[in-house]
Design a protein around this motif. Sequence first.
Motif, short mmCIF file in Angstrom:
data_model
loop_
_atom_site.label_atom_id
_atom_site.label_comp_id
_atom_site.label_asym_id
_atom_site.label_seq_id
_atom_site.Cartn_x
_atom_site.Cartn_y
_atom_site.Cartn_z
N SER A 80 0.81 -1.22 0.00
CA SER A 80 0.00 0.00 0.00
C SER A 80 0.84 1.27 0.00
N PHE A 81 1.96 1.25 -0.73
CA PHE A 81 2.69 2.51 -0.92
C PHE A 81 1.77 3.47 -1.67
N PRO A 82 1.62 4.69 -1.19
CA PRO A 82 0.72 5.63 -1.90
C PRO A 82 1.43 6.26 -3.09
N VAL A 83 1.96 5.42 -3.96
CA VAL A 83 2.76 5.88 -5.11
C VAL A 83 2.15 5.27 -6.36
N GLU A 84 1.76 6.12 -7.30
CA GLU A 84 1.27 5.61 -8.59
C GLU A 84 2.48 5.19 -9.43
N ILE A 85 2.47 3.95 -9.89
CA ILE A 85 3.59 3.45 -10.71
C ILE A 85 3.24 3.66 -12.18
N ILE A 86 4.07 4.43 -12.87
CA ILE A 86 3.79 4.77 -14.27
C ILE A 86 4.85 4.09 -15.16
N PRO A 87 4.42 3.19 -16.06
CA PRO A 87 5.39 2.56 -16.96
C PRO A 87 5.71 3.45 -18.15
N ALA A 88 6.95 3.38 -18.60
CA ALA A 88 7.38 4.19 -19.75
C ALA A 88 7.86 3.27 -20.87
N PRO A 89 7.57 3.63 -22.13
CA PRO A 89 7.99 2.78 -23.25
C PRO A 89 9.51 2.69 -23.37
N THR A 90 9.98 1.62 -23.99
CA THR A 90 11.42 1.41 -24.18
C THR A 90 11.93 2.28 -25.32
N LEU A 91 12.97 3.03 -25.05
CA LEU A 91 13.62 3.80 -26.12
C LEU A 91 14.71 2.95 -26.76
N ARG A 92 14.75 2.99 -28.09
CA ARG A 92 15.70 2.15 -28.84
C ARG A 92 16.60 3.01 -29.72
N GLU A 93 17.77 2.46 -30.03
CA GLU A 93 18.62 3.04 -31.06
C GLU A 93 17.92 2.82 -32.40
N PRO A 94 18.29 3.58 -33.45
CA PRO A 94 17.70 3.32 -34.78
C PRO A 94 17.87 1.85 -35.21
N SER A 95 18.90 1.19 -34.74
CA SER A 95 19.14 -0.23 -35.08
C SER A 95 18.16 -1.17 -34.39
N GLY A 96 17.36 -0.65 -33.45
CA GLY A 96 16.44 -1.50 -32.68
C GLY A 96 16.99 -1.86 -31.31
N LEU A 97 18.29 -1.72 -31.13
CA LEU A 97 18.90 -2.05 -29.84
C LEU A 97 18.31 -1.16 -28.74
N ALA A 98 17.81 -1.81 -27.68
CA ALA A 98 17.26 -1.03 -26.56
C ALA A 98 18.39 -0.24 -25.89
N MET A 99 18.14 1.04 -25.64
CA MET A 99 19.18 1.85 -24.98
C MET A 99 19.43 1.30 -23.58
N SER A 100 20.70 1.24 -23.21
CA SER A 100 21.06 0.73 -21.89
C SER A 100 22.44 1.27 -21.53
N SER A 101 22.62 1.54 -20.24
CA SER A 101 23.95 1.98 -19.79
C SER A 101 24.99 0.92 -20.10
N ARG A 102 24.56 -0.34 -20.12
CA ARG A 102 25.52 -1.43 -20.34
C ARG A 102 25.95 -1.55 -21.80
N ASN A 103 25.24 -0.87 -22.73
CA ASN A 103 25.64 -0.98 -24.15
C ASN A 103 27.05 -0.47 -24.36
N GLN A 104 27.51 0.44 -23.48
CA GLN A 104 28.85 0.98 -23.71
C GLN A 104 29.96 -0.01 -23.39
N TYR A 105 29.61 -1.13 -22.77
CA TYR A 105 30.62 -2.19 -22.60
C TYR A 105 30.90 -2.90 -23.92
N LEU A 106 29.99 -2.74 -24.89
CA LEU A 106 30.07 -3.53 -26.13
C LEU A 106 31.11 -2.96 -27.08
N SER A 107 31.87 -3.84 -27.71
CA SER A 107 32.77 -3.43 -28.80
C SER A 107 31.88 -3.11 -30.02
N ASP A 108 32.46 -2.51 -31.04
CA ASP A 108 31.66 -2.18 -32.24
C ASP A 108 31.02 -3.42 -32.86
#
Length: 282
Positions: A167-195
Amino acid sequence: MQTFRDLAALRECIGTWKRDGLRVGFVPTMGNLHAGHYALVELAQQHCDAVVASIFVNPTQFGPNEDYARYPRTEQRDADGLAQAGAAALFLPSVDVMYPFGAIGCVQMHVPGITDILCGAHRPGHFNGVATVVARLFNMVQPDCAVFGRKDYQQLQVIRYMAGELSFPVEIIPAPTLREPSGLAMSSRNQYLSDPERESATAIYRTLQQMRAACIAGVPVAQIERDAETALQALGFTVDYAEIRSAALAPASRAADNKRVALIAAFLGRTRLIDNLEFEIP
Ligand code: AMP
């Protein structure tokens, strides 16, 4: 944007806003922010008068062999971006502020059932850490609403369940996933990836789309999941899971309606990527 490291000062500020009748929104993050995070701040603004963002790399949600120590920390750049996105306050608690009696042996949250599957099965204790820090943050910030990304689909369900049951008096609002033009979901962890890995990573979203198409075409779920895993493995992924579930994350065979979600978690090298795609079957 006002910045707070101290809980008392943050509460004083939020208390003033609330006495003035303002509705307070909240966007918790672990920093290293990208357009997906800023979109959460913008969505929060549509639902409230003042947005508090937080940046806290939460030690209790990382496993012993995970990337807590090397998780990218870019505080000044994040603060500039949040101010530009329209956040009114930024909360930057230290581990001591978040866990005044220590992160080990602290009071913890456990949301049963839903945390035993998918990422919960592969990252034991992860969602206890997430639920624990979100409960603490909700108590510290006392927001009227809080925005969470659908990118972390299971996390969103865990938080919804916890907030509802407690019963937290907090409305939980979901937000759509933002993607790169390639379709890859944006994530802080993407920067670990090599090209080349970043290129390969685009296969996750394509595979989710194939899973959706096959499910809508009536292919048995077990076969879809096997095919997705095989396809990802052939591209060099180590797959934690590729599954189709009900919107509430029950097995698809026990879904109460026609809403489904395809979910993938897979490693490319040492980098663990997750993504999902919600859809309806005819
Ligand atoms: P994190 O900093 O990764 O803990 O994420 C903070 C919040 O941002 C969570 O609610 C995430 O679901 C959300 N988020 C992360 N990536 C995205 C994205 N690509 N699109 C939308 N929301 C996201």
